[in-house]
Design a protein around this motif. Structure first.
Motif, mmCIF file in Angstrom:
data_model
loop_
_atom_site.group_PDB
_atom_site.id
_atom_site.type_symbol
_atom_site.label_atom_id
_atom_site.label_comp_id
_atom_site.label_asym_id
_atom_site.label_seq_id
_atom_site.Cartn_x
_atom_site.Cartn_y
_atom_site.Cartn_z
ATOM 1 N N VAL A 1 0.828 -1.256 0.014
ATOM 2 C CA VAL A 1 -0.104 0.131 0.029
ATOM 3 C C VAL A 1 0.869 1.127 -0.077
ATOM 4 O O VAL A 1 1.804 1.451 0.823
ATOM 5 N N TYR A 2 0.669 2.273 -1.052
ATOM 6 C CA TYR A 2 1.283 3.395 -1.205
ATOM 7 C C TYR A 2 0.960 4.685 -0.578
ATOM 8 O O TYR A 2 1.532 5.588 0.029
ATOM 9 N N ASP A 3 -0.628 4.584 -0.641
ATOM 10 C CA ASP A 3 -1.131 5.820 -0.364
ATOM 11 C C ASP A 3 -2.686 5.567 0.024
ATOM 12 O O ASP A 3 -3.134 4.827 -0.537
ATOM 13 N N CYS A 4 -3.322 6.463 0.546
ATOM 14 C CA CYS A 4 -4.578 6.427 0.804
ATOM 15 C C CYS A 4 -5.161 7.825 1.193
ATOM 16 O O CYS A 4 -4.538 8.791 1.672
ATOM 17 N N GLY A 5 -6.551 8.130 0.786
ATOM 18 C CA GLY A 5 -7.124 9.307 1.091
ATOM 19 C C GLY A 5 -8.399 9.558 0.450
ATOM 20 O O GLY A 5 -8.880 8.390 0.300
ATOM 21 N N SER A 6 -8.961 10.757 0.265
ATOM 22 C CA SER A 6 -10.016 10.857 -0.456
ATOM 23 C C SER A 6 -10.153 11.839 -1.837
ATOM 24 O O SER A 6 -9.193 12.735 -1.416
ATOM 25 N N HIS A 7 -10.971 11.910 -2.447
ATOM 26 C CA HIS A 7 -10.762 12.545 -3.739
ATOM 27 C C HIS A 7 -12.377 12.553 -4.287
ATOM 28 O O HIS A 7 -13.091 11.779 -4.747
ATOM 29 N N GLY A 8 -12.942 14.120 -4.111
ATOM 30 C CA GLY A 8 -14.398 14.146 -4.391
ATOM 31 C C GLY A 8 -15.211 13.430 -3.584
ATOM 32 O O GLY A 8 -14.938 13.431 -2.279
ATOM 33 N N ASP A 9 -16.007 12.646 -4.055
ATOM 34 C CA ASP A 9 -16.997 11.743 -3.335
ATOM 35 C C ASP A 9 -16.451 10.211 -2.881
ATOM 36 O O ASP A 9 -16.892 9.512 -2.458
ATOM 37 N N ASP A 10 -15.282 10.173 -3.589
ATOM 38 C CA ASP A 10 -14.790 8.857 -3.271
ATOM 39 C C ASP A 10 -13.598 8.764 -2.376
ATOM 40 O O ASP A 10 -12.879 9.759 -2.283
ATOM 41 N N LEU A 11 -13.164 7.540 -1.729
ATOM 42 C CA LEU A 11 -12.080 7.275 -0.933
ATOM 43 C C LEU A 11 -11.090 6.699 -1.950
ATOM 44 O O LEU A 11 -11.632 5.840 -2.957
ATOM 45 N N TYR A 12 -9.868 6.500 -1.892
ATOM 46 C CA TYR A 12 -8.914 5.743 -2.808
ATOM 47 C C TYR A 12 -7.835 5.259 -1.907
ATOM 48 O O TYR A 12 -7.338 5.742 -0.773
ATOM 49 N N LEU A 13 -7.343 4.261 -2.469
ATOM 50 C CA LEU A 13 -6.126 3.427 -2.133
ATOM 51 C C LEU A 13 -5.370 3.376 -3.334
ATOM 52 O O LEU A 13 -5.612 2.725 -4.159
ATOM 53 N N VAL A 14 -3.860 3.662 -3.100
ATOM 54 C CA VAL A 14 -3.018 3.331 -4.052
ATOM 55 C C VAL A 14 -2.108 2.353 -3.703
ATOM 56 O O VAL A 14 -1.507 2.236 -2.569
ATOM 57 N N MET A 15 -1.932 1.297 -4.769
ATOM 58 C CA MET A 15 -1.074 0.180 -4.149
ATOM 59 C C MET A 15 -0.444 -0.387 -5.423
ATOM 60 O O MET A 15 -0.329 -0.074 -6.518
ATOM 61 N N GLN A 16 0.509 -1.461 -5.126
ATOM 62 C CA GLN A 16 1.242 -1.956 -6.031
ATOM 63 C C GLN A 16 0.344 -2.777 -7.151
ATOM 64 O O GLN A 16 -0.679 -3.289 -6.671
ATOM 65 N N LEU A 17 0.570 -2.307 -8.490
ATOM 66 C CA LEU A 17 -0.028 -3.212 -9.576
ATOM 67 C C LEU A 17 0.465 -4.713 -9.560
ATOM 68 O O LEU A 17 1.599 -4.604 -9.699
ATOM 69 N N VAL A 18 -0.388 -5.439 -9.392
ATOM 70 C CA VAL A 18 -0.143 -6.883 -9.647
ATOM 71 C C VAL A 18 -0.402 -7.339 -11.001
ATOM 72 O O VAL A 18 -1.499 -7.217 -11.531
ATOM 73 N N ASP A 19 0.694 -8.023 -11.403
ATOM 74 C CA ASP A 19 0.329 -8.644 -12.882
ATOM 75 C C ASP A 19 -0.188 -10.330 -12.567
ATOM 76 O O ASP A 19 0.760 -10.998 -12.043
ATOM 77 N N GLY A 20 -1.365 -10.491 -12.879
ATOM 78 C CA GLY A 20 -1.786 -11.814 -12.741
ATOM 79 C C GLY A 20 -3.320 -12.058 -13.157
ATOM 80 O O GLY A 20 -3.801 -11.164 -13.842
#
Length: 500
Positions: A55-74
């Motif tokens: 997990v790299y980051d989290c927070g809110s953007h407009g009406d949404d919450l967001y979670l930035v994470m590692q992109l998994v190839d699979g």
């Protein structure tokens, strides 16, 4: 619940995944949900395991919450199930890798609550990533609510443990049940509990006995069939004690993994497999390693420990204690509970040596530490803190003091949260008897009785829950009136228990 976008981290020049989670900003609970989302994201980010995306980051953007994470190839395991029959050894390997993640998470009091094939990613190197840790927890009712009332049930009905379906109670054993449903589906090719509606699926988990695997797939080993049935026990107390136990049993059935073309690439040496091949030899190559590590972790003998304390005097004063409390309070205001607990824990030991463990300022510091551990989801560390506080406060203030009773309740809640249901019920039963004897306010006693009834229900004891809640209902009606929401909730549970 939301959607996942491909993203790019401009600062660190790397691809990422961004999960957006929608919440109703008009809801009265929107701010609380945002805080819990951030809190659970932080707890998840501390879960270091190769089977969990970073997990790299989290927070809110407009009406949404967001979670930035590692992109998994699979490939999601749900897609694998749609496309092919999964070899027995690979079905077990997928479950075993998920189980290794659960073992670490459960040791930190972190429960997934929504384990399903769509939340498992099979990568080309053969590894499995467990997705969405913390997402379900953020939108579940808080611990006290889960233990004391019905409400939103968070999870996916097709994979939901009986106690989760009935009243939203989730523990480590709930995750193991969901893992059993996933493994059963991987081996048989279909989810035997899936119903035409969400409610039908939830009822199936509660009421329908699981069908043995070997009646649906002949090449499943008998021992593996028994393990799956053990995981699918209706009562959480009858399931395996830990994910580690399940992992060890699963490893017996996936020693030689066959090719799995289209999903696992065996054509080139993957760095992860090369790395794991070396690490996997540690125990067998050096049989005494585990024993030597265990021995080195033993506590110092009493005399050595005393010498260390004399060499490292407390070096703390009242101002330092107050500063630690203020720093922790600021961190808790930002939902940084784990960091707050670290700050408090660093001050508690020297303060105890300087002023005594029962000193009022030290006791206040210890209470804040226990609360921070609890709020941060570290229930295994919080439980002994509450237990020691209850004992010391009872000696200083008497066994009937409000703080003593509160600490006892919180310790029981900690045990309930990590799946130690019998221990929690025993402690709550003792607390109820003492509160009645001490003449505690009736509303608190009614709430405690309701908590006990729902915990009994969450443990799968429907008959015991019916007895407890049937006896509680008339007292609730007398105290609050027939139209009170609490009365309606208990009536609804009893109605479901009666099958009407």
């Amino acid at each position: 619940m939301g959607e996942v976008w491909f993203g790019y981290d401009n600062k660190l020049d790397r691809p990422v995944a961004v999960k957006f989670v929608r919440i109703d900003r008009q809801s009265d609970a929107a701010d609380e949900l945002t805080k819990r989302f951030v809190r659970e994201s932080r707890i998840t980010a501390r879960l270091e395991h190769p089977g969990v995306p970073a997990v790299y980051d989290c927070g809110s953007h407009g009406d949404d919450l967001y979670l930035v994470m590692q992109l998994v190839d699979g490939c999601p395991v749900s897609s694998v199930l749609d496309e092919t029959e999964v070899p027995v050894a690979w079905a077990v390997a997928i479950a075993a890798q998920a189980c290794s993640v659960l073992a670490v998470a459960h040791a930190r009091s972190l429960v997934h609550r929504d384990l399903k094939p769509a939340n498992l990613m099979l990568c080309p190197d053969g590894t499995v990533k467990v997705l969405d840790f913390g997402i379900a927890a953020a939108f579940a009712p808080n611990l006290a609510t889960r233990l004391t009332r019905t409400g939103v049930v968070v999870g996916t009905p097709d994979y939901m443990a009986p106690e989760q379906a009935v009243n939203g109670t989730t523990t480590a054993q709930s995750d193991l049940y969901s893992l059993g449903v996933v493994l059963d589906e991987l081996l048989a090719g279909d989810n035997q509990f899936a119903g035409a509606t969400a409610l039908a699926s939830m009822r199936n988990h509660v009421e329908v006995a699981p069908r043995p695997l070997r009646t649906r797939r002949r090449d499943v080993p008998e021992g593996l069939e028994r393990l799956v049935l053990w995981l699918l026990a209706k009562s959480s107390d009858e399931r395996p004690a830990t994910a580690g136990v399940v992992y060890e049993r699963l490893m017996d059935f996936c020693r030689d993994l066959p090719p799995f073309p289209g999903y696992v690439d065996l054509g080139s040496p993957h760095p992860v497999r090369m790395y794991a091949a070396v690490v996997g030899r540690i125990t067998s190559a050096v049989p005494g390693a585990v024993r030597r590590q265990t021995q080195s972790a033993r506590p110092l003998p009493a005399r050595q420990a005393e010498d260390r304390h004399r060499a490292d005097p407390a070096g703390i004063d009242r101002e330092d204690v107050e500063l630690a409390r203020r720093d922790a309070e600021a961190l808790k205001a930002q939902s940084r509970f784990a960091q707050a607990a670290d700050v408090l824990a660093e001050a508690v030991a020297p303060a105890g040596r300087a002023f005594g463990a029962k000193d009022p300022d030290v006791v206040d510091l210890r209470i804040e530490l226990a609360d921070a551990l609890f709020l941060g989801g570290d229930y295994r560390r919080a439980a002994p803190e509450f237990r020691r506080l209850a004992a010391d406060l009872a000696e200083r203030e008497g066994p009937g003091h409000d703080l003593v009773l509160r600490c006892r309740l919180m310790e029981a809640n900690c045990h309930a949260a990590v799946g130690e249901t019998r221990r929690a019920l025993a402690q709550l039963g003792d607390l109820l008897r003492d509160e009645r004897r001490l003449g505690v306010d009736e509303e608190r006693i009614l709430e405690l009785r309701r908590q006990i009834g729902l915990l009994v229900l969450g443990a799968g004891d429907r008959a015991g829950a019916r007895i407890a809640l049937s006896g509680l209902l008339p007292d609730l009606e007398r105290r609050y009136g027939p139209g009170h929401p609490t009365v309606g909730q208990v009536q609804e549970i009893l109605k479901n228990l009666d099958g009407s």
